[in-house]
Structure formats: C-alpha cells, structure tokens
Enzyme design. Structure first.
Site, PDB file in Angstrom:
ATOM      1  N   ASP A 155      -1.534  -1.346  -4.085  1.00  0.00           N
ATOM      2  CA  ASP A 155      -1.775  -0.591  -5.319  1.00  0.00           C
ATOM      3  C   ASP A 155      -0.569  -0.674  -6.250  1.00  0.00           C
ATOM      4  OD1 ASP A 155       0.067   1.404  -4.214  1.00  0.00           O
ATOM      5  OD2 ASP A 155      -1.625   2.013  -2.960  1.00  0.00           O
TER       6      ASP A 155
ATOM      7  N   ASN B 162      -0.411   4.534  -0.496  1.00  0.00           N
ATOM      8  CA  ASN B 162      -1.113   5.785  -0.164  1.00  0.00           C
ATOM      9  C   ASN B 162      -1.934   5.692   1.122  1.00  0.00           C
ATOM     10  OD1 ASN B 162      -3.061   4.079  -1.114  1.00  0.00           O
ATOM     11  ND2 ASN B 162      -3.959   5.516  -2.589  1.00  0.00           N
TER      12      ASN B 162
ATOM     13  N   GLU C 123      -5.145 -21.150 -17.598  1.00  0.00           N
ATOM     14  CA  GLU C 123      -5.653 -21.837 -16.420  1.00  0.00           C
ATOM     15  C   GLU C 123      -6.631 -22.890 -16.929  1.00  0.00           C
ATOM     16  OE1 GLU C 123      -7.786 -20.948 -12.101  1.00  0.00           O
ATOM     17  OE2 GLU C 123      -8.310 -19.733 -13.843  1.00  0.00           O
TER      18      GLU C 123
ATOM     19  N   ASP D  14      -7.391 -16.640 -17.556  1.00  0.00           N
ATOM     20  CA  ASP D  14      -8.224 -17.148 -16.477  1.00  0.00           C
ATOM     21  C   ASP D  14      -9.286 -18.113 -17.006  1.00  0.00           C
ATOM     22  OD1 ASP D  14      -9.144 -16.856 -13.611  1.00  0.00           O
ATOM     23  OD2 ASP D  14     -10.946 -16.136 -14.625  1.00  0.00           O
TER      24      ASP D  14
ATOM     25  N   HIS E 292      -2.963 -17.539  -5.756  1.00  0.00           N
ATOM     26  CA  HIS E 292      -4.010 -16.843  -5.011  1.00  0.00           C
ATOM     27  C   HIS E 292      -5.228 -17.718  -4.719  1.00  0.00           C
ATOM     28  CE1 HIS E 292      -5.152 -16.682  -9.180  1.00  0.00           C
ATOM     29  NE2 HIS E 292      -6.371 -16.322  -8.847  1.00  0.00           N
ATOM     30  N   ASP E 293      -5.314 -18.870  -5.380  1.00  0.00           N
ATOM     31  CA  ASP E 293      -6.447 -19.783  -5.164  1.00  0.00           C
ATOM     32  C   ASP E 293      -6.087 -20.992  -4.301  1.00  0.00           C
ATOM     33  OD1 ASP E 293      -8.358 -18.359  -6.603  1.00  0.00           O
ATOM     34  OD2 ASP E 293      -7.837 -19.318  -8.500  1.00  0.00           O
TER      35      ASP E 293
ATOM     36  N   ASP F 268      -3.427 -10.705 -16.024  1.00  0.00           N
ATOM     37  CA  ASP F 268      -4.543 -11.642 -16.045  1.00  0.00           C
ATOM     38  C   ASP F 268      -5.498 -11.252 -17.163  1.00  0.00           C
ATOM     39  OD1 ASP F 268      -5.683 -13.931 -14.548  1.00  0.00           O
ATOM     40  OD2 ASP F 268      -4.694 -12.984 -12.852  1.00  0.00           O
TER      41      ASP F 268
ATOM     42  N   ASP G 278       0.853  -1.193   0.000  1.00  0.00           N
ATOM     43  CA  ASP G 278       0.000   0.000   0.000  1.00  0.00           C
ATOM     44  C   ASP G 278       0.887   1.241   0.000  1.00  0.00           C
ATOM     45  OD1 ASP G 278      -1.860   1.992   0.454  1.00  0.00           O
ATOM     46  OD2 ASP G 278      -2.177   1.467   2.560  1.00  0.00           O
TER      47      ASP G 278
ATOM     48  N   ASP H 239      -4.304   3.700   2.423  1.00  0.00           N
ATOM     49  CA  ASP H 239      -5.751   3.443   2.491  1.00  0.00           C
ATOM     50  C   ASP H 239      -6.028   1.992   2.875  1.00  0.00           C
ATOM     51  OD1 ASP H 239      -5.023   2.135   0.178  1.00  0.00           O
ATOM     52  OD2 ASP H 239      -6.501   3.104  -1.117  1.00  0.00           O
TER      53      ASP H 239
END
Length: 562
Positions: free
Chosen positions: A30, A24, A257, A203, A331-332, A99, A22, A26
């Site tokens: 990013d 900034n 994928e 994907d 990520h899965d 992706d 991150d 929040d």
C-alpha cells in the site's frame, strides 16, 4: 512553463504497489508502506519513482483496468495518502511519475456502465460499439485478436452490438476519435499534475488511435489486425494535443510504452520539436531471446543480437536529439537474474548481475530499476498452474489446454515467462514473509528470501545493492554519461560487449564479459592506461577478462602543460 528536462538526470525506480510493502497487515502492499521505505530509496540514490497504478480498480489486470481515475484502490489507501507520499518524496528530493492508463478503462467505470446499459447514452461514443455480422449478429464485427490471445470483441448481452477490448474483456478501449474523451483525459492529467505529480508513464500509448474501417485482417496470426490499432493514423495528433493543452504548462516528463514500435516510429514520438513524448520504452532487447517478439517462443540468447539492438537505438536517439529509456526489468518482464546470459549459479550470480547492470546503466538515456532488481531477486517459485495470479498467464493456460499445437511451446516456457515472476513480494529481510507483511501475502514469497534480501545487502559492502549505489553515483558525477556519443567497440565479438561514451567532457569505456569463461581481450591492453572507475573484481588484469567481469574505464585528463 520552461521544461528543465530533469528526467535526463534521473534514475527512476519502479514500484509495483501491491508487492512493495504492506503497512496494515492485510497481505497487500500500500501507499503507507511505500512512505515507510522512502529512506531505503534515498539510501539507494534514486531521484524519481514510477508508481504503477494505484487508482480504483476491480483488479482484473492488477490495476491496469481503472474504474475511477480520481480515487485510490482502497487496499492501497486514499488520495490523502497519495498526497502525503508526494510530499515526503519531494522533501527527500525524489520526484514521482504515475502510470497513465488511458487506452482503456475498466468495464466497471461509470462511463462504460452507462454506455453498456443505454445505446442512446453519450457514453456509447466514449468506446467502440459495433454491430455483429450474420443473420442473428452472432458473428463478431471482425477477426482482430488482442494481447491476451482472445478476440477483441465481446457481445453486449443478446443485442446486435459488441464492444472492443484489445486486452481483457474487462478493459474496453476508449474512443479517442471523440473529442470529449480527450478532454476527460486532459482533466485527469491536470488533476494529478496540480497535485504535484512530476509526469507519467503512458501505458500502451501507441494503441490509442485506430483505423476506422474496422475490417478483418489477414493472415490470421497472433495479434491479427495490429496494423489497424498499433501506431494508428492520428497518434501523433493526439499526443501533440496533450502536450500543447496540458504538458507544456508543467515541468513534467512523459515516457511512452510504445508497443510494437520500431526505431523509425519511436524517433517520431520523441523528436523535441514535435512536442509529443519525452522518451519511450523500446522492447527490442527483450525480444533477443524469443522469436517474432512472442516471449513464449523462446530461443537461445546471442550477444551479437543484443549488442546490435542497443547500438541501433543509441545511434538513432542521439542523431534525432531524442532520449532513450534504459531498462532490463519491469512488471511485465521476467527477472533479469538468469536471463541475458547471466547466471543463477551462486558462484556467479552477483558477478553476472553486476555485469549486466553496468552494461545497460551507462548508456545514453534514463535508467530504470524495477523493485528488487537491485537485490538480484529471481523468478518466482511457480510450480503449478494454480500458482498463477496474472490474467495473461491464466489465459495462456486456457489456450494451452484448448490448442494442441501451442501446448508443447507453452508447456516449456509458461512458468519461466509468466509476468507473475516479477510480482512476488519485495524481499526486505529473511523473516517468514520477507518483511513485506506480518500475514500471508496476496502472492507467495520467493523461498530464496533467506539469502536475497535488502537487510543483508545493505550491510554487505560488495552486495549488488551497494554496486547499484556506485553505478548511480557515477551517473551523477560523470557528464559524459548524459551527453556523450555511444560508439560500439568490437561489435563482432560473441563474448564481450564493449562500448565507448565520448564527448567534450572526456571519454569512458565500458567492457563486459557475457560468459563464465576467461576471455583474452585486446581492448584491455589498448586502454591499459585508463583508470578504473568501477569493476566487479577487486583488481585489474590488463590481458584477460575473468568470468562475467565488467569494468568502467576513464581516460585521465592530461595536465595543460603536457
């Protein structure tokens, strides 16, 4: 344009933008945050990144529901930020793939909004709308079930029509039978390739072609109807069309994928003369510790199953001149530390993680590293159902509460198997929010940041991070790893995974002990005269493999006069 097949020399690092860095304050990662960490990527030694979706999205499925392919999700930045990232990466000799999510869009995409509102709009044919059954159309068009354990059909208000979605309700499937849809996809591809993107991770690409009968399927099981929407009748035609109309004009790569595809089906996608995909992700090895390919139904890890999967895929791709992708996390998937018979015990954690890394990293194919894998990041500290952020996990909670038959299974595996385990913020240091942000992140930081973090591991010469650096260096230096044939050694062993890579460039042996016990191994004496390129122990024992020991051995070339 000539294709250099640069991806065969690549080590690809997957970045999940929301959780990487991150910039900034929040609480959300990013693109500027990624830019700030390019030096870290360079230090690790990777030469390509895979950027998970950054397109504009309502984030029902963390970016895999795209509302505008030509805009960036505002908390991540904007198009200029992406252009800057591409430039900075290329200046550092790091390529970037994005992706490509084109099996479906978000229900908030302009195409779908127009299709939903007006049945006479041309955009109706961009998706699949079918009439329901029964007197009042209150029965769904068929009995298909999707990947998030729901019906694949949602009704359009009180009309007779339903729309198809193989994933969440907010992810309606595109109709690839419509030539206009395919032309829209080609425009997207050209836009990013012209910007400097080096390729795409495609994907769920094996779902884009559906059988057009839309009949109910039996028996009614998980993914009812999969024979109608996995590896459909026009899949190869569609992929070849993208190649001939777009990809051949760029020195780019594609990795598919390939959901629920077997070896035979995958080979047909990557045989070079077919001009479809550069390589595919195969998930067979991630199913060795579950039943029926369903991660929630766990079973005990068996090394022989693990070895058999790799041997099958290595042999198949070598014979067809195709190419493998090599990965143990994404990520899965839940984290690999503590999985595949590796250990969470502090005594063995790093040893076993190094062992697993060596085993998969030196096969033929392109290795992928998922962010934090190189640090040995572990599953999340998920304690209650309220901790879940992922739509799939939330759906499983609902299913568990409504179905007494699956409740005992899910209750046992839900926290361990949740995709949220791989999505906790990157652990940069031991500060309150692990150096990811100065404010509370979108998802809680794992408590073990105090002893698993990048700052400490970079400084430690025997850390997992620095071990990955050595693995990457070996891949770059040893041509055998790129072109050598894979030969499985002692395939019947239940404790040791050993294989040979051999070509005109020489011979390399990889031997790994998948147990926390000392194992007497005959291969050690057989190859005792080979030099050790890499090991997770300081010295070599020519008789025994110590707990989780791994070693890379190379045959010394003899002098010409010998």
């Amino acid at each position: 344009m000539e294709h250099t097949n640069w991806y065969k020399d690549a080590v690809i690092y997957q970045i999940y933008p929301r959780s990487f860095k991150d910039s900034n304050d929040d609480g959300i990662g990013d693109i500027q945050g990624i830019i700030s960490k390019v030096d870290y990527l360079k230090k690790l030694g990777v030469n390509c990144i895979w950027l998970s979706p950054v397109y504009d999205s309502p984030q029902e499925d963390n970016g895999y529901d795209i509302s505008d392919y030509y805009s960036i999700y505002k908390p991540f930045g904007n198009i200029d930020d992406l252009k800057k990232l591409i430039g900075v990466l290329h200046e550092n000799d790091i390529r970037i793939i994005m992706d490509l999510v084109v099996n479906h869009t978000s229900f908030k995409h302009e195409w779908f909004k127009k299709a939903y509102e007006d049945k006479n709009s041309k955009y109706r044919n961009y998706y699949y709308f079918k009439k329901g059954k029964g007197k009042n159309y209150n029965k769904k068009p068929n009995n298909w079930t999707g990947f998030f354990s729901e019906s694949t059909w949602t009704r359009v208000d009180n009309s007779p029509y339903y729309y198809l979605h193989l994933f969440a309700k907010g992810q309606p499937d595109l109709n690839w039978e419509n030539k206009e849809v395919r032309e829209e996809v080609k425009k997207i591809l050209r836009y990013y390739l012209d910007m400097g993107i080096d390729g795409f991770r495609c994907d769920v690409i094996t779902l884009i072609s559906k059988k057009q009968d839309f009949k109910s399927r039996f028996p009614k099981v998980a993914l009812t109807g999969k024979d109608a929407f996995v590896n459909g009748p026009r899949l190869h035609e569609f992929l070849h069309e993208l190649y001939t109309d777009v990809y051949k004009d760029y020195d780019c790569m594609t990795v598919g994928e390939t959901v629920l595809s077997n070896v035979k089906e995958a080979k047909e996608l990557v045989i070079p003369d077919r001009e479809e995909l550069s390589m595919v992700f195969n998930f067979d090895h991630t199913n060795v510790d579950n039943y029926f390919g369903i991660k929630w139904i766990e079973r005990k890890f068996k090394l022989k199953r693990f070895k058999k999967v790799y041997a099958r895929w290595q042999k198949a791709m070598y014979e067809c001149k195709g190419w493998n992708s090599l990965f143990i996390e994404n990520h899965d998937q839940r984290r690999s530390t503590g999985r595949f018979n590796t250990s969470l015990d502090p005594k063995y954690k790093d040893l076993s993680s190094k062992m697993l890394a060596t085993t998969y990293f030196l096969m033929q194919g392109t290795p992928f590293i998922y962010q934090g894998q190189e640090l040995g990041m572990t599953n999340a500290d998920l304690k209650t159902y309220d901790d879940f952020e992922d739509v799939e996990s939330k759906n499983m909670v609902t299913l568990m509460q409504n179905n007494i038959f699956v409740r005992p299974i899910l209750k046992k595996s839900l926290f361990r198997q949740s995709r949220d385990n791989a999505r906790t913020p990157m652990q940069w240091d031991k500060s309150q929010y692990a150096g990811f942000s100065s404010v509370k992140p979108w998802m809680k930081v794992n408590e073990n940041k105090n002893y698993i973090n990048a700052e400490d591991e970079i400084k430690d010469p025997v850390s997992l991070f620095n071990y990955y650096k050595k693995l990457i260096d070996i891949r770059k230096k040893e041509a055998i790893i790129k072109d050598g044939k894979y030969i499985d050694l002692n395939s019947k062993s239940t404790k040791v995974f050993a294989y040979k890579r051999i070509s005109n460039n020489g011979e390399i042996i990889i031997i790994s002990n998948f147990t926390n016990k000392v194992v007497k191994e005959k291969l050690l004496s057989k190859y005792k005269d080979y030099c050790v390129l890499l090991s997770n122990y300081e010295n070599k024992d020519n008789i025994n493999l110590r707990p989780y020991e791994t070693m890379v051995l190379k045959k010394e070339k003899q002098n010409e006069h010998n």
